[in-house]
Structures are given as C-alpha cells and as structure tokens.
Scaffold this motif. Structure first.
Motif, PDB file in Angstrom:
ATOM      1  N   LEU A 152      41.549  51.090  26.470  1.00  0.00           N
ATOM      2  CA  LEU A 152      40.479  50.091  26.405  1.00  0.00           C
ATOM      3  C   LEU A 152      40.843  48.895  27.285  1.00  0.00           C
ATOM      4  O   LEU A 152      42.013  48.649  27.584  1.00  0.00           O
ATOM      5  N   GLN A 203      37.627  44.753  25.488  1.00  0.00           N
ATOM      6  CA  GLN A 203      37.309  45.651  24.381  1.00  0.00           C
ATOM      7  C   GLN A 203      38.348  45.541  23.261  1.00  0.00           C
ATOM      8  O   GLN A 203      38.012  45.607  22.071  1.00  0.00           O
ATOM      9  N   GLU A 249      37.395  42.423  21.405  1.00  0.00           N
ATOM     10  CA  GLU A 249      36.159  42.612  20.638  1.00  0.00           C
ATOM     11  C   GLU A 249      36.440  43.400  19.365  1.00  0.00           C
ATOM     12  O   GLU A 249      35.902  43.099  18.297  1.00  0.00           O
ATOM     13  N   SER A 281      32.560  49.325  18.506  1.00  0.00           N
ATOM     14  CA  SER A 281      33.077  48.383  19.494  1.00  0.00           C
ATOM     15  C   SER A 281      32.719  48.802  20.913  1.00  0.00           C
ATOM     16  O   SER A 281      32.420  47.965  21.762  1.00  0.00           O
ATOM     17  N   LEU A 282      32.718  50.110  21.148  1.00  0.00           N
ATOM     18  CA  LEU A 282      32.469  50.608  22.494  1.00  0.00           C
ATOM     19  C   LEU A 282      30.984  50.701  22.823  1.00  0.00           C
ATOM     20  O   LEU A 282      30.586  50.518  23.973  1.00  0.00           O
ATOM     21  N   ASP A 299      38.469  43.507  32.460  1.00  0.00           N
ATOM     22  CA  ASP A 299      37.696  44.746  32.403  1.00  0.00           C
ATOM     23  C   ASP A 299      38.393  45.931  33.069  1.00  0.00           C
ATOM     24  O   ASP A 299      37.752  46.885  33.515  1.00  0.00           O
TER      25      ASP A 299
END
Length: 373
Positions: free
Chosen positions: A94, A98, A101, A113-114, A140
């Motif tokens: 991830l 992510q 998050e 989450s994804l 990212d």
C-alpha cells in the motif's frame, strides 16, 4: 497534576527471573521521556507492562488513573496507548497515503480503505500527517520503495493517526543514516508538542538531540533519572552504561565478523537491513557510539575481503565462543524476519560450529522466547 503514567513497585518474574524489580516510574501529560539502559536492563518488559502484554507479578501500573492490569492489550490501546516496535510494521504493497487512511479509522477494513470514498475530514488528517512525517512527495508510491528511515516515519505517522495520548517508541533510529536520525529527532520533538512520548533508545547522540528527562534502567529497576547532563555525570551510570568503552578481544571481534559474514553470504537482506545488522552487532559489545562506528567500519572492511566462512569459524576455539556466534547469528535472522529454513547459509553455519543438536535447539529457543516477549 495527575500523572498520565504511574508505575509503583512493579516486579515482573519469568520462571524466577526478575525482569523488573520493584520499579517505580512516573511521567506527566505532555512529557517526552527517554529510557536508556544496557541490554537486559528491562526496557522491553517495561513497555510490555504498559501495553498489557505482560502483567505485573506485584505492584501496579496505571494510565490516566486506570489500573492497567484490569485491561487487555486491545483495551489499553483504546484507552490511548500506542506502541511502535523496533522493526517497521507497514503494509508494503500500500502507499503511505493508504497506510495512513487505514490507520485513521480502527473499524475500517482493508477492502473499505482501498475501494471506499475517503471522507473529507479524514483526507485532511492524512494530508497533515504526510506533511508532518515528510512523505508528501512519496505519498502515492508503494511503501516497499521507501527507505528504512521513511518506513519508520510512516509507522510513526500510522501510530499518530490512531490519536493515542501516549506514544511508546522503541529504538526509532536503529539502522538509520545520520540525516535520517536527525529528521527522526525533529519529528518526535514536533509530536511532543501534542503527545506524551516514551522513547527507548541506545544511540546516545540521538538521546542528546531529543532528551528532556532521561530515565536509566539497570537490572530491572530505575538506576538514575534527570537531565542528560545529570545522567552522564552520575557515577553509577558511568560505571554500568556510559563509562569507558570496553576493548574487544580477538575472540569477540572474530565472532561478530563471522555473524556478519553469514548474513552477507545468504543474500537475504537489502542494504538497509545490512546496515541494521551492523548496528545491532556493534551494540552487542559496546554502548559507546565512537567504538560502534569503528566496529561498523571494521566489519565493512572485513566483509570486503570475502574471507570464506569456513576459514573464520575455524578460529572459534571454545564452545562458549561457538555458542555466542550461534546466538547472534540466529538473532540476525529473527530480527530481519528470515526463518532458519529459508537460510541455506545458516544451516551450513550450524554444521561448521559442530555443536550438539540439543545445544543448538536450546539456544534457538532462548532467542525465540526473547522475541516473543
């Protein structure tokens, strides 16, 4: 002011061995406290008591006035205690965004989450955390491509995302470059403006960077407490921890050379993991930063010679030296998540040491118990 954490006369016994002995400790809300002490001083057990992994044999530990012995580990986490372990525990596939998050909402699962839309307030929180930990530019990309130091910062960010009142941070700069170490100190000082923080650390230069109050543990109890200057000048501390660096014998130097050779020969470790191995090996024989640095340079030079492992092991003339080499070698595998079955060189290493099978198994079990605590 009521202490955020209070530990009164806590003793923790494991089969008769007292990892903590009548330890008393207290810290105020908003305090940054650094815990130091030689190997075996009880630092990990101290954190285990706070998180509920270990219950006191005698004595009491309270967090915000609540007796921690009455709560399970996950209940203590919900009370507001967050812990960061020595090795970064992040989702490598991830991105940092992510990961954060996922950490912001403990009830959220990986699927949500994804694939679910992230609430605006949560996006703002994550953006702020990315800025705090210095990973905006790498927000990212998969976390597997981060450096060791950046993974450490990400895990600290994931911890902060859960809004704990007390952060427990275990050896945050092991294996980091000097630049990463400085940035880690700046990050923790920034977080200390809004959190209570306990840092366990061996790197004395790093301790000097962040320390306000230092607590020294020795043989399971508090030996000394005060500013870094007070601790450094305390005769008891000088004797057991910060005194003259021990001179390595030829046997000791050969042992750490052999263990480093085994780790390098196996090709299981990335460069950042190899740096961590050198850090931990140097710590086994000295707490002095200058000598640790000299040891790491010496080991790097030795590894460059490519002396066969068989030739080095032949220099281990006593069974005690062979046992120490095996113990350190197995610890190197465990701290980096490599099993003995995965390590071909480790199996060869065992053959070369020529120790009884029961001795090998007993040493491996002792190391496993150390890592399970």
């Amino acid at each position: 002011m009521v202490p955020i954490l209070s530990i009164q006369d806590v003793t923790v016994s494991f089969d008769g061995f007292k990892a903590l002995k009548n330890l008393t400790f207290s810290m105020e809300p908003g305090e940054l406290r650094v815990i130091i002490g030689p190997n075996g001083a009880g630092k990990t057990t101290f954190l285990d008591v706070i998180t509920g992994k270990v219950k006191p044999t005698t004595g009491t530990a309270t967090f915000k006035g609540k007796n921690l012995a009455r709560y399970s580990e996950h209940e203590i986490a919900k009370l507001g205690v967050g812990r960061k372990f020595q090795t970064p525990r992040v989702y490598l596939n991830l991105t940092p965004r992510q990961n954060l998050e996922l950490s912001c909402n403990a009830r959220k699962n990986l699927w949500n989450s994804l694939f679910s839309k992230v609430p605006q307030a949560e996006r703002r929180t994550v953006s702020g955390l990315l800025e705090t930990i210095g990973l905006v530019a790498k927000a990212d990309i998969p976390a597997q491509f981060l450096s060791h130091g950046e993974k450490q910062w990400l895990e600290i960010g994931m911890l902060v995302a859960q809004s704990p009142d007390l952060l427990l941070v275990d050896e945050p700069v092991a294996g980091l470059t000097d630049e990463e170490t400085t940035k880690t100190g700046q990050l923790l000082l920034s977080l200390a403006e809004s959190h209570s923080i306990i840092v366990i650390e061996h790197d004395m230069e790093f301790v000097r960077q962040i320390a306000r109050t230092v607590t020294v543990l020795h043989e399971g109890t508090v030996l000394c407490e005060g500013t870094m200057a007070q601790v450094q000048n305390d005769p008891k501390v000088i004797e057991v921890y910060l005194g003259e660096a021990p001179t390595l014998s030829a046997e000791q130097l050969n042992i750490i050379r052999i263990v480093a050779s085994m780790a390098w020969a196996d090709a299981n470790f990335e460069p950042e993991e190899q740096a961590l191995i050198l850090d931990r090996l140097s710590l086994q024989f000295s707490q002095d930063k200058d000598l640790q640095h000299e040891l790491k340079i010496e080991l790097k030079n030795y590894l460059a010679t490519n002396i066969p492992l068989e030739q080095s092991v032949q220099k281990l003339t006593t069974e005690d030296d062979r046992k120490m080499a095996l113990k350190l070698g197995y610890e190197v595998l465990r701290v980096n998540g490599v099993t003995e079955q995965e390590s071909v060189v480790y199996q060869r290493f065992i053959e070369l040491l020529d120790l009884p099978v029961e001795t090998v198994r007993a040493i491996e079990q002792d190391v496993e118990q150390l890592f399970s605590k």
